[in-house]
Design a protein around this motif. Structure first.
Motif, PDB file in Angstrom:
ATOM      1  N   ARG A  60       2.332  -7.239  -6.481  1.00  0.00           N
ATOM      2  CA  ARG A  60       1.034  -7.023  -7.119  1.00  0.00           C
ATOM      3  C   ARG A  60       1.113  -5.861  -8.089  1.00  0.00           C
ATOM      4  NH1 ARG A  60      -2.517  -3.062  -5.234  1.00  0.00           N
ATOM      5  NH2 ARG A  60      -1.690  -1.725  -3.576  1.00  0.00           N
ATOM      6  N   LEU A  61       0.198  -5.863  -9.061  1.00  0.00           N
ATOM      7  CA  LEU A  61       0.034  -4.717  -9.953  1.00  0.00           C
ATOM      8  C   LEU A  61      -0.708  -3.612  -9.221  1.00  0.00           C
ATOM      9  CD1 LEU A  61      -0.976  -6.366 -13.358  1.00  0.00           C
ATOM     10  CD2 LEU A  61       1.211  -5.328 -12.766  1.00  0.00           C
ATOM     11  N   ALA A  62      -0.327  -2.375  -9.507  1.00  0.00           N
ATOM     12  CA  ALA A  62      -0.944  -1.245  -8.813  1.00  0.00           C
ATOM     13  C   ALA A  62      -1.452  -0.194  -9.781  1.00  0.00           C
ATOM     14  CB  ALA A  62       0.058  -0.633  -7.833  1.00  0.00           C
ATOM     15  N   GLY A  63      -1.942  -0.643 -10.947  1.00  0.00           N
ATOM     16  CA  GLY A  63      -2.567   0.285 -11.878  1.00  0.00           C
ATOM     17  C   GLY A  63      -1.561   1.045 -12.706  1.00  0.00           C
ATOM     18  N   GLY A  64      -2.036   2.067 -13.377  1.00  0.00           N
ATOM     19  CA  GLY A  64      -1.148   2.865 -14.219  1.00  0.00           C
ATOM     20  C   GLY A  64      -1.888   3.925 -14.983  1.00  0.00           C
ATOM     21  N   ALA A  65      -1.136   4.872 -15.524  1.00  0.00           N
ATOM     22  CA  ALA A  65      -1.683   5.958 -16.321  1.00  0.00           C
ATOM     23  C   ALA A  65      -0.542   6.659 -17.028  1.00  0.00           C
ATOM     24  CB  ALA A  65      -2.439   6.943 -15.422  1.00  0.00           C
ATOM     25  N   ASP A  66      -0.863   7.347 -18.140  1.00  0.00           N
ATOM     26  CA  ASP A  66       0.108   8.166 -18.868  1.00  0.00           C
ATOM     27  C   ASP A  66       1.336   7.376 -19.295  1.00  0.00           C
ATOM     28  OD1 ASP A  66      -1.540  10.406 -18.514  1.00  0.00           O
ATOM     29  OD2 ASP A  66      -0.619  10.844 -16.567  1.00  0.00           O
ATOM     30  N   GLY A  67       1.112   6.149 -19.806  1.00  0.00           N
ATOM     31  CA  GLY A  67       2.221   5.352 -20.317  1.00  0.00           C
ATOM     32  C   GLY A  67       3.037   4.648 -19.266  1.00  0.00           C
ATOM     33  N   THR A  68       2.640   4.702 -17.997  1.00  0.00           N
ATOM     34  CA  THR A  68       3.366   4.073 -16.904  1.00  0.00           C
ATOM     35  C   THR A  68       2.479   3.047 -16.215  1.00  0.00           C
ATOM     36  OG1 THR A  68       4.692   6.061 -16.498  1.00  0.00           O
ATOM     37  CG2 THR A  68       4.578   4.451 -14.712  1.00  0.00           C
ATOM     38  N   THR A  69       3.029   1.858 -15.986  1.00  0.00           N
ATOM     39  CA  THR A  69       2.347   0.828 -15.206  1.00  0.00           C
ATOM     40  C   THR A  69       3.135   0.611 -13.920  1.00  0.00           C
ATOM     41  OG1 THR A  69       1.701  -0.257 -17.282  1.00  0.00           O
ATOM     42  CG2 THR A  69       1.394  -1.507 -15.253  1.00  0.00           C
ATOM     43  N   TRP A  70       2.428   0.390 -12.812  1.00  0.00           N
ATOM     44  CA  TRP A  70       3.076   0.292 -11.511  1.00  0.00           C
ATOM     45  C   TRP A  70       2.961  -1.109 -10.921  1.00  0.00           C
ATOM     46  CZ3 TRP A  70       5.770   4.249  -9.146  1.00  0.00           C
ATOM     47  CH2 TRP A  70       5.693   5.495  -9.784  1.00  0.00           C
ATOM     48  N   LEU A  71       4.045  -1.539 -10.318  1.00  0.00           N
ATOM     49  CA  LEU A  71       4.099  -2.766  -9.542  1.00  0.00           C
ATOM     50  C   LEU A  71       4.462  -2.414  -8.105  1.00  0.00           C
ATOM     51  CD1 LEU A  71       6.221  -5.087 -11.876  1.00  0.00           C
ATOM     52  CD2 LEU A  71       3.946  -5.669 -11.042  1.00  0.00           C
ATOM     53  N   GLU A  72       3.966  -3.181  -7.166  1.00  0.00           N
ATOM     54  CA  GLU A  72       4.405  -3.066  -5.784  1.00  0.00           C
ATOM     55  C   GLU A  72       5.089  -4.369  -5.394  1.00  0.00           C
ATOM     56  OE1 GLU A  72       1.279  -2.011  -3.152  1.00  0.00           O
ATOM     57  OE2 GLU A  72       1.227   0.086  -3.797  1.00  0.00           O
ATOM     58  N   ALA A  73       6.290  -4.260  -4.825  1.00  0.00           N
ATOM     59  CA  ALA A  73       7.046  -5.432  -4.376  1.00  0.00           C
ATOM     60  C   ALA A  73       7.392  -5.244  -2.905  1.00  0.00           C
ATOM     61  CB  ALA A  73       8.311  -5.606  -5.207  1.00  0.00           C
ATOM     62  N   GLY A  74       6.631  -5.926  -2.046  1.00  0.00           N
ATOM     63  CA  GLY A  74       6.931  -5.896  -0.617  1.00  0.00           C
ATOM     64  C   GLY A  74       8.026  -6.896  -0.326  1.00  0.00           C
ATOM     65  N   LEU A  75       9.270  -6.449  -0.381  1.00  0.00           N
ATOM     66  CA  LEU A  75      10.390  -7.388  -0.307  1.00  0.00           C
ATOM     67  C   LEU A  75      10.407  -8.180   0.997  1.00  0.00           C
ATOM     68  CD1 LEU A  75      13.217  -5.234  -1.929  1.00  0.00           C
ATOM     69  CD2 LEU A  75      11.639  -6.851  -2.991  1.00  0.00           C
ATOM     70  N   GLY A  76       9.918  -7.588   2.064  1.00  0.00           N
ATOM     71  CA  GLY A  76       9.864  -8.319   3.325  1.00  0.00           C
ATOM     72  C   GLY A  76       8.804  -9.387   3.351  1.00  0.00           C
ATOM     73  N   GLU A  77       7.856  -9.367   2.396  1.00  0.00           N
ATOM     74  CA  GLU A  77       6.772 -10.337   2.355  1.00  0.00           C
ATOM     75  C   GLU A  77       6.988 -11.437   1.321  1.00  0.00           C
ATOM     76  OE1 GLU A  77       3.030  -8.308   1.894  1.00  0.00           O
ATOM     77  OE2 GLU A  77       3.838  -6.516   2.846  1.00  0.00           O
ATOM     78  N   VAL A  78       8.016 -11.301   0.504  1.00  0.00           N
ATOM     79  CA  VAL A  78       8.266 -12.306  -0.532  1.00  0.00           C
ATOM     80  C   VAL A  78       8.674 -13.608   0.131  1.00  0.00           C
ATOM     81  CG1 VAL A  78       9.703 -12.913  -2.513  1.00  0.00           C
ATOM     82  CG2 VAL A  78       8.898 -10.565  -2.236  1.00  0.00           C
ATOM     83  N   GLU A  79       8.088 -14.708  -0.311  1.00  0.00           N
ATOM     84  CA  GLU A  79       8.329 -16.016   0.299  1.00  0.00           C
ATOM     85  C   GLU A  79       9.804 -16.388   0.249  1.00  0.00           C
ATOM     86  OE1 GLU A  79       4.266 -18.308  -0.938  1.00  0.00           O
ATOM     87  OE2 GLU A  79       5.474 -17.380  -2.496  1.00  0.00           O
ATOM     88  N   ALA A  80      10.236 -17.134   1.256  1.00  0.00           N
ATOM     89  CA  ALA A  80      11.659 -17.429   1.433  1.00  0.00           C
ATOM     90  C   ALA A  80      12.248 -18.209   0.269  1.00  0.00           C
ATOM     91  CB  ALA A  80      11.876 -18.197   2.738  1.00  0.00           C
TER      92      ALA A  80
END
Length: 485
Positions: A60-80
């Motif tokens: 999922r996207l997790a917002g951003g500021a100051d020229g940086t955008t954040w993603l979160e990747a829960g590798l244990g939750e990614v579908e098989a």
């Protein structure tokens, strides 16, 4: 340099945890979740401003500021059935060169940086595949990709099965993208903890085949016959073959025909081939040594185009497909460490696909001239296997190529069979850093009665380091391939 710093093309294991990924350089972030065929399974696999969370909750996207955008990747939750997660950056207007220095960095939950990659060379791209997270040996690895697209998100998306991709600020049917100003509210950003340690995941060693001798194959005399020899012993492979010219088959009528040209040198350089007719050509690249190898065409403004090869293989060898421009010479930028040899050949001199096994190593350009057939390939490499086809039926402009169609995009050793239409068809193995063998089977082809391990190989001569006295000089040969020594 951080321990986790990576150069372009390099990779490292990351912990199978929920990673926070920073996309920097004033770029908006997008994630593509790819199945085993290298394509998204549907619109839900595109995580972007208008769809900021994957249905699985894994990315999922997790917002951003100051020229940086954040993603979160829960590798244990990614579908098989998701094999890779691409981390994509795109500009909000203008080119990457105008926005800043793009970089991507992954953090563990305690704020420790576990992988970081900064693109130091950018141009007129408007979208980038910055990095990818991919499954390997029961865990996950992070690869620094750095592949730019001057065609923007539209071109990037088309390569990965997204039917509709917007220009900046547009919201098309199918994949909902918000305007750049409609980004989600900023979420808390983790502060990296200096000196914190992250337990390294268990690494299961993957056997890597030893580098093969760098070959120059002898073209077939006719499309239905491929000259073959028994697999040579190491001692026999060290001796150069007789330098007898081989004719280019005249039944292939697409693309210009000319005498092959060769340049030799070492380390980074800009190469120019004058006097070549415009149209598609094969570029054979041989590099002796360790390190990163990258070859990129230059346009008339001396700007880099799409990368032809980006490899960290030792003793790189490969044949690549590019086009001589209509308004100037063929110019290439080569980044390599060690002695190299570049030969430009007419398309007619490429390998022919027949019912016999063809064996080689590295990227290649293959010609299919038979009727409807099935393309069988056995790949023993550890990294990407990417193949495209160009159907030439009805394409009458010999100075250009038709639109390419991707039909293989895999990672690791593979056994693949895919249908091909009636020739003429060009099959481009864009990435194949490892040994492979391929043939035609099925309609109009003989039944394969030979054991799987009884392949024949095309004759080749070894590559030797160029003479410093002849560095950067053009050497012409007669039709076909010649021994080197």
């Amino acid at each position: 340099m951080y321990v986790s710093d990576l150069v372009k093309g390099a990779n490292s294991f990351v912990p199978t945890v929920s990673l926070r990924i920073a996309v920097r350089g004033e770029l908006r972030a997008t994630a593509l979740l790819l199945a085993g065929d290298g394509r998204v399974r549907g619109d839900q696999d595109v995580v972007t401003d208008g769809a900021p969370s994957h249905p699985s909750g894994g990315v999922r996207l997790a917002g951003g500021a100051d020229g940086t955008t954040w993603l979160e990747a829960g590798l244990g939750e990614v579908e098989a059935d998701v094999e890779r997660v691409l981390v994509v950056g795109s500009t909000r207007g203008g080119t990457v060169r105008e926005t800043g220095v793009p970089s991507v960095e992954a953090y563990a939950p305690d704020g420790t940086s576990v992988a970081r990659y900064e693109m130091t060379e950018v141009g007129d791209e408007t979208a980038l595949v910055l990095a990818e997270l991919y499954r390997r040996a029961g865990g996950w690895k992070f690869r620094a990709v750095g592949q730019g697209y001057t065609g923007g998100l539209q071109a990037l998306a088309a390569d990965h099965g997204v039917g509709v991709m917007p220009v900046a600020g547009a919201a098309p049917v199918g994949v909902a993208f918000a305007s750049p100003t409609g980004a989600p509210a900023a979420a808390p950003i983790p502060t990296p903890v200096p000196g914190a340690q992250v337990p390294a995941p268990a690494q299961v060693p993957t056997p890597v085949p030893a580098p093969a001798q760098l070959p120059t194959p002898v073209p077939a005399q006719a499309p239905a016959q491929v000259p073959t020899v028994a697999v040579p012993s190491p001692a026999a492979a060290a001796a150069p073959l007789p330098q007898q010219p081989q004719p280019v088959p005249r039944d292939w009528v697409f693309g210009p025909v000319f005498e092959p040209r060769t340049l030799t040198g070492r380390d980074n350089d800009v190469l120019q081939m004058d006097g070549l007719p415009p149209g598609p050509v094969v570029v054979e690249l041989l590099v002796r040594g360790e390190g990163w190898t990258c070859l990129t065409p230059l346009n008339r403004r001396n700007k880099e185009g799409d990368v032809l090869v980006n490899s960290t293989e030792d003793d790189f060898q490969g044949r690549l497909l590019t086009t001589v421009p209509q308004d100037g010479p063929l110019r290439l930028r080569l980044q390599a460490e060690g002695p190299w040899q570049v030969t430009v050949l007419p398309l007619a001199a490429a390998h022919r696909l027949t019912g016999e096994w063809l064996e080689w190593r590295g990227p290649d350009v293959l010609l299919h001239t038979a009727g409807p057939s099935d393309f069988a390939i056995r790949y023993k490499g550890d990294d990407n296997l990417i193949a495209h086809r160009y159907e030439l039926e009805g394409h009458t402009d010999h100075a250009t190529l038709p639109r390419r169609e991707n039909f293989i995009n895999e990672i690791g050793a593979r056994r693949e069979t895919h249908p091909l239409p009636e020739g003429p068809v060009i099959v481009e193995l864009e990435m194949a850093d490892g040994p492979w063998r391929a043939r035609l089977k099925g309609v109009g082809q003989p039944e394969d009665t030979a054991p799987e391990d009884s392949a024949t190989v095309q004759a080749f001569a070894p590559f030797t380091a160029p003479d410093p006295e002849r560095t950067n000089t053009v050497r012409k040969s007669r039709w076909g391939w010649r021994g080197r020594g």
